[in-house]
Enzyme design. Structure first.
Site, PDB file in Angstrom:
ATOM      1  CG  ASP A  10      37.956  36.887  38.631  1.00  0.00           C
ATOM      2  OD1 ASP A  10      38.140  36.083  39.440  1.00  0.00           O
ATOM      3  OD2 ASP A  10      37.226  36.660  37.997  1.00  0.00           O
ATOM      4  CG  ASP A  61      33.991  31.313  40.787  1.00  0.00           C
ATOM      5  OD1 ASP A  61      33.174  30.965  41.418  1.00  0.00           O
ATOM      6  OD2 ASP A  61      33.989  31.323  39.666  1.00  0.00           O
TER       7      ASP A  61
HETATM    8  N1  GLY Z   1      35.920  32.154  37.831  1.00  0.00           N
HETATM    9  C1  GLY Z   1      35.146  32.064  36.698  1.00  0.00           C
HETATM   10  C2  GLY Z   1      34.745  30.785  36.282  1.00  0.00           C
HETATM   11  O1  GLY Z   1      35.166  29.685  36.852  1.00  0.00           O
HETATM   12  O2  GLY Z   1      34.191  30.702  35.238  1.00  0.00           O
END
Ligand code: GLY
Length: 384
Positions: free
Chosen positions: A99, A160
């Site tokens: 992230d 994600d």
């Molecule tokens: N990227 C983590 C979530 O969407 O919870």
């Protein structure tokens, strides 16, 4: 920019922009260097240090606020937040995660795009270098979570991550070094091949053997079950595959984005706001995830932009995006909860861990404001 006058049918849009900007102005008093956490508690975000994967959604909203309002009202907090992002990268605080992409796209890249700040451009490239360390060439994927030597996490990718790839494409563009783009492209191809199932539903996560690179199996983390379809993952897929198309020119990503979007739309309940897993629908008694809805609006609007007028899906995606958005605006904001410092009610972070259930999600709020700007003015996205 000069804005066109809104027709009466879009009066709600200006109301929502004013509501969001006012809330953000109030929130600046408590989130100067601290940030809102991932999820609210009883609809209130309690300030925390910038250590989580979600810390950039606040500065991202402020930059959108600057663009929407055309004022300098947000500049001071944007600058203090940027200083935090420099500090965080220099000390690698809470950055054992893919992230890094979310974190530095909505801070460094966005600040460079909006404020033309050269130091932010350099910061984004340094962040991309750290993200590249998570790339596992044997499997062609970026490890999602944790330490690179953690056997539990090695070889694991998640849907994600498609939203983290734009940082690599940005670094490739500004440095001229193609290796960032090659890693991003390979990761997206592996996501397309292994995370997307035959019926266009998606696994949340997928494991590869870190030594041989062989695919092992799909598993969920935040979805209902390994074979269900987590709503937010599907929404990340709509937006993320569209961005992969945009950055690589590979039209197969556009086809995948459409297939993933079609499934998401097919499973929408009557009011168009999906439940937290697409296995649930009206009558299930389960919670919605309004953050999946706001991500999907942005993804559908971006996807529609890249389809020719002759493709009927283009109008369909725009119509559904607007339906979702008007439903959010009408029934899912905190306008009747003045004690809340969030924007969108009824998000779910992780139902099975009982984390952030039926609360405001900071990324849900960010994508809501991104959707507002997309509907209001010409906007150059922070993801490209
Ligand atoms: N990227 C983590 C979530 O969407 O919870």
């Amino acid at each position: 920019m000069n804005k066109t006058k809104l027709t009466p049918e879009y009066a709600w849009l200006q109301e929502q922009i004013d509501f969001s900007l006012n809330k953000m102005k109030d929130n600046q008093a408590i989130f100067k260097t601290l940030v809102p956490p991932a999820a609210s508690k009883n609809l209130v975000y309690i300030p925390e240090e910038s250590t989580d994967w979600t810390a950039s959604f606040w500065i991202g909203m402020l930059l959108l606020g600057k663009e929407l309002s055309g004022t300098s009202d947000y500049d001071e907090v944007i600058a203090s937040q940027m200083a935090e992002f420099h500090h965080r990268l220099a000390h690698e605080i809470g950055l054992e995660t893919h992230d890094i992409g979310f974190l530095y796209s909505l801070s460094a890249v966005a600040d460079y795009r909006v404020n033309k700040n050269e130091t932010s451009k350099e910061l984004a490239v340094k962040a991309a270098d750290l993200l590249m360390k998570r790339y596992l060439p044997s499997a062609g994927i970026i490890q999602a979570w944790g330490n690179l030597n953690d056997p539990e996490q090695q070889g694991r990718m998640i849907i994600d991550c498609l939203m983290n790839l734009p940082l690599l494409y940005f670094a490739a563009e500004v440095t001229g070094d193609d290796s960032y783009a090659k890693a991003a492209y390979r990761h997206a191809k592996q996501t397309q091949k292994y995370i997307v199932r035959e019926n266009a539903t998606t696994y949340h996560t997928y494991y590869f053997d870190p030594v041989t690179g062989d695919p092992i199996e799909g598993k969920t983390q935040q979805g209902f079950s390994d074979d269900s379809c987590w709503s937010r993952g599907q929404a990340w897929g709509i937006y993320g595959f569209t961005l992969s198309y945009l950055h690589s020119g590979d039209t197969s990503f556009l086809e995948t984005a459409k297939a993933v979007a079609d499934y998401f739309i097919k499973e929408l309940p009557a009011d168009k706001i999906s439940y937290w897993d697409l296995i649930f629908n009206d009558g299930s008694g389960e919670e919605r995830d309004s953050s999946a809805a706001s991500i999907a609006v942005c993804g559908l609007l971006e996807l529609a932009r890249h389809l020719p007028l002759s493709d009927a899906k283009r109008a369909e995606y725009e119509t559904v995006a607007l339906e979702i958005m008007t439903s959010l605006a009408k029934d899912y904001t905190t306008k009747e909860q003045p004690e809340s410092n969030g924007l969108l009610l009824h998000g779910v972070y992780d139902k099975k861990s009982d984390k952030g259930v039926d609360e405001c999600m900071i990324w849900g709020d960010y994508y809501y404001v991104e959707a507002l700007i997309r509907l209001r003015q010409s906007w150059f996205a922070y993801w490209y």
